[in-house]
Structure formats: C-alpha cells, structure tokens
Design an enzyme around this catalytic site. Structure first.
Site, PDB file in Angstrom:
ATOM      1  N   LEU A  61     -40.800 -17.355  24.353  1.00 23.06           N
ATOM      2  CA  LEU A  61     -39.492 -17.715  23.815  1.00 23.06           C
ATOM      3  C   LEU A  61     -39.676 -18.345  22.444  1.00 23.06           C
ATOM      4  O   LEU A  61     -40.499 -19.245  22.293  1.00 23.06           O
ATOM      5  CB  LEU A  61     -38.773 -18.707  24.734  1.00 23.06           C
ATOM      6  N   HIS A  62     -38.916 -17.868  21.473  1.00 22.36           N
ATOM      7  CA  HIS A  62     -39.017 -18.500  20.150  1.00 22.36           C
ATOM      8  C   HIS A  62     -37.740 -18.398  19.317  1.00 22.36           C
ATOM      9  O   HIS A  62     -37.606 -19.079  18.311  1.00 22.36           O
ATOM     10  CB  HIS A  62     -40.170 -17.886  19.343  1.00 22.36           C
ATOM     11  N   ARG A  63     -36.773 -17.567  19.729  1.00 18.60           N
ATOM     12  CA  ARG A  63     -35.595 -17.374  18.883  1.00 18.60           C
ATOM     13  C   ARG A  63     -34.699 -18.598  18.909  1.00 18.60           C
ATOM     14  O   ARG A  63     -34.508 -19.228  19.950  1.00 18.60           O
ATOM     15  CB  ARG A  63     -34.819 -16.133  19.322  1.00 18.60           C
ATOM     16  N   ARG A  82     -42.504 -23.284  17.313  1.00 21.52           N
ATOM     17  CA  ARG A  82     -41.082 -23.655  17.239  1.00 21.52           C
ATOM     18  C   ARG A  82     -40.603 -24.202  18.581  1.00 21.52           C
ATOM     19  O   ARG A  82     -39.881 -25.192  18.656  1.00 21.52           O
ATOM     20  CB  ARG A  82     -40.272 -22.422  16.846  1.00 21.52           C
TER      21      ARG A  82
END
Length: 364
Positions: A209-211, A244
């Site tokens: 997950l990074h968005r 992030r």
C-alpha cells in the site's frame, strides 16, 4: 544517434533495464545508436533505487541530477533546471522517457521547450481517468508533447487515437516491465523473511500500500488493514512497507500475529514472494501486470486502473477503496474460485527489441 534514457523512480528501473540491453545489443551489431542514462534522483533511498540498479544489471548513470525530495512542484522544478543544463551541453537526438512519474513529465517538458528535442514515451496512452492521481497528470502532460508513442495495449492505442494522435506516431510494442520479469525470473532470490517465518508456497499473501488515497488518512488506513487481517483466515500477510506508508503506520499501532511488516525488498526478493504467494493485495499498477504474467490472484485497492487489461484479461480484480469489498474477495480466493487469467498480447519478453528497431527506423 544519441538517446537519453530517463529514470528517476523505482517503477522506471524495471522498464529501462531491457531497453539498455537492447541498445547495447544493437550497437554491438553495428547499428548507429548509443545511450546516455540520466538518473534524476527522484528516488534516492537505496532500497527504492540502488538495489534495483544492482539486481537488474543497470549500469551506473552517466549523469545523476540528484533532485530528490521536496514537494511535487519543487521536485519538478529541480529536475527541469538540472536537466536543461545537461541538454545545453550535449543535445541528444532523442529523449526516451518511461512510465508516469514526475521525472517522466519534467524531462519531457524540458526537452521539448529546449529546441524541440524529440521525445519518445514508453508506456504511452494509459489512463485511469482520475485527476487526483499525480501520475495521471504526468501521463497526460507527457503524451500531449510526445513525438513517438510506445504502447502496451489496444486500450492505450485507442486512448491515443481518441486524443487525435496519428497512428503513424503510435507503435504497439508490448510491455518492457514484462521483458525484465521474464529475464529475471530464473534469478529470483528467496528473501530472509521466508525462513524467518517459515513460509510455504501458496500459503501466504503479499500486500503493498502506498497511494495517498489509502495511506494518508489514519482512519481509512486502519480500516483497510483491519479488513485484510480479519479476512485472511490467519495465514501470513507479508507487508513490505513503503516509506510513505511507514510514517503513517508508526502512529497506528496495528498488530496481528499473522501480519509481518518488513522493510522494502529488492526486485528479485519481492518477486520471489509474489510468484509463490496465494494472492497479492495492492494499490500498485505495475504489480498487477507482474501478477497477471505469473498467474497470481491479485486484488487492487483502487477505484480505477490505467491497466484495464490486467482485469479484462489477467488475474487482477479492482476492489475499490471501501473495506467492505475485501471479505467477499477473500472468500472467492479461499474457495478456489479466483478467475483464470491470460497474458496480454505482445507481453512476450521482446518489447525492448521492438522499441529499438523502431527508434533506428526513425533515422533521427
């Protein structure tokens, strides 16, 4: 002819490695082509950049702009200012950009504004339709000023046709990321987490997950991860944590016996995990392409995708960002009823050779 190849962020590196190899092969066979590798420095963390260069056999960059950090505007400006100086010293015949990161857009603009240097875009024409994604802006701006378009799918071809791009400038060549995947598959390396946890093939799930839509709001991120844990039936969840996401997770304190949050992995280690996983749950675009080719079930936590062929042809399903969609998808997976995918046209490992053949035919 001299071709500048632009790379700035982790998604770029898998795409440029086979292009460089194809250029070297053509040059060794007497073709008039050479390259200059420009690393913008957009990703400067070793796990996000350095390891990929080493593992994929990418040579040291000829020039590193060292333009990492800052806001979107600051990074774009830094790349443009520094790349302009490079171009003023030596003008290439072609600037080759790949993908949809900030470096792609910034270097395209710089080349076109400085004496209209020709630009070729690898992975042109893909669209999500979501203007909240920085990558979508990068794609649209880059394609608006690109001279030559190298595409991965008929969907991309149609997007460019609908935008009024003449078919004489569009070249359907396939997917360079798959060139790298197929070349490196024999070299995949078992990561240390495999033995540390005692993983078994097809008995764990990989998640990434990074968005911003998924990780920048604590409550939303907590609900997503909780839904994944609750739906996983206790099998290991291997979660290489993007920098992030790591910042946000520090304050959440999420833990479960089967949730294993680990450092980002190199390309060879990560794809070893993916190839042997029961499934992948992600918000990445590129991973959906790799799971399609490796025939691994994939769940995408996004409301849209710029790679619809991974859903229409491949193993990917678009779940959206509402956690309510996660339990039914896991039920389908554990029932052994996940759809069987196929490999899209021209995702055959020879895309980069086709790109170089086209470049040579342009006589720039």
């Amino acid at each position: 002819m001299l071709c500048d190849i632009i790379a700035g962020a982790r998604p770029n590196f898998m795409k440029i490695a086979p292009i460089i190899a194809a250029i070297k092969k053509a040059a060794a066979n007497g073709k008039d082509i050479k390259y200059r590798l420009i690393h913008t420095g957009q990703h400067y963390d070793k796990k996000m950049s350095g390891d990929f260069f080493e593992q994929l056999g990418i040579p040291e960059p000829d020039i590193n702009l060292e333009a990492g950090g800052g806001t979107q505007a600051e990074q774009t400006a830094a790349i443009m200012v520094r790349y302009e100086k490079v171009l003023m010293e030596t003008r290439p015949n072609l600037v080759l950009v790949v993908g949809d990161v900030t470096s792609t857009m910034a270097c395209s603009i710089t080349a076109k504004k400085l004496n209209n240097i020709k630009v070729a875009h690898v992975e042109a024409g893909i669209r999500s339709g979501d203007l909240t994604m920085p990558e979508e802006i990068n794609r649209m701006v880059t394609d608006a000023i690109t001279d030559y378009f190298f595409t991965t799918s008929d969907t991309a071809n149609n997007n460019l046709k609908n935008a009024g791009i003449g078919k004489d400038r569009v070249f359907f060549v396939g997917n360079t990321m798959i060139d790298t995947l197929l070349t490196q598959m024999p070299n995949f390396q078992k990561p240390s987490v495999w033995d540390e946890i005692g993983l078994q093939p097809k008995e764990y799930i990989v998640m990434t997950l990074h968005r911003p839509a998924n990780v920048d709001e604590e409550g939303g991120l907590r609900k997503l991860i909780t839904a994944i844990i609750d739906s996983s039936r206790g099998i290991p969840l291997i979660f290489p944590v993007h920098p992030r996401t790591a910042k946000m997770l520090e304050s959440l304190g999420i833990a479960a016996p089967n949730l294993h949050m680990i450092e980002p992995l190199g390309y060879l280690e990560f794809n070893y995990l993916v190839r042997n996983a029961k499934a992948v749950i992600t918000d990445s675009g590129g991973i959906t392409e790799e799971t399609t080719v490796m025939n691994v079930p994939c769940m995408t936590l996004r409301n849209n995708t710029e790679r619809p062929e991974t859903c229409e042809i491949g193993t990917n399903e678009l779940l959206g960002t509402d956690p309510i969609a996660i339990p039914p998808a896991f039920d389908t997976l554990f029932a052994g009823q996940w759809k069987k995918g196929e490999i899209p046209e021209l995702w055959d490992g020879h895309t980069s050779e086709r790109i170089v053949d086209v470049i040579l035919s342009l006589n720039l």
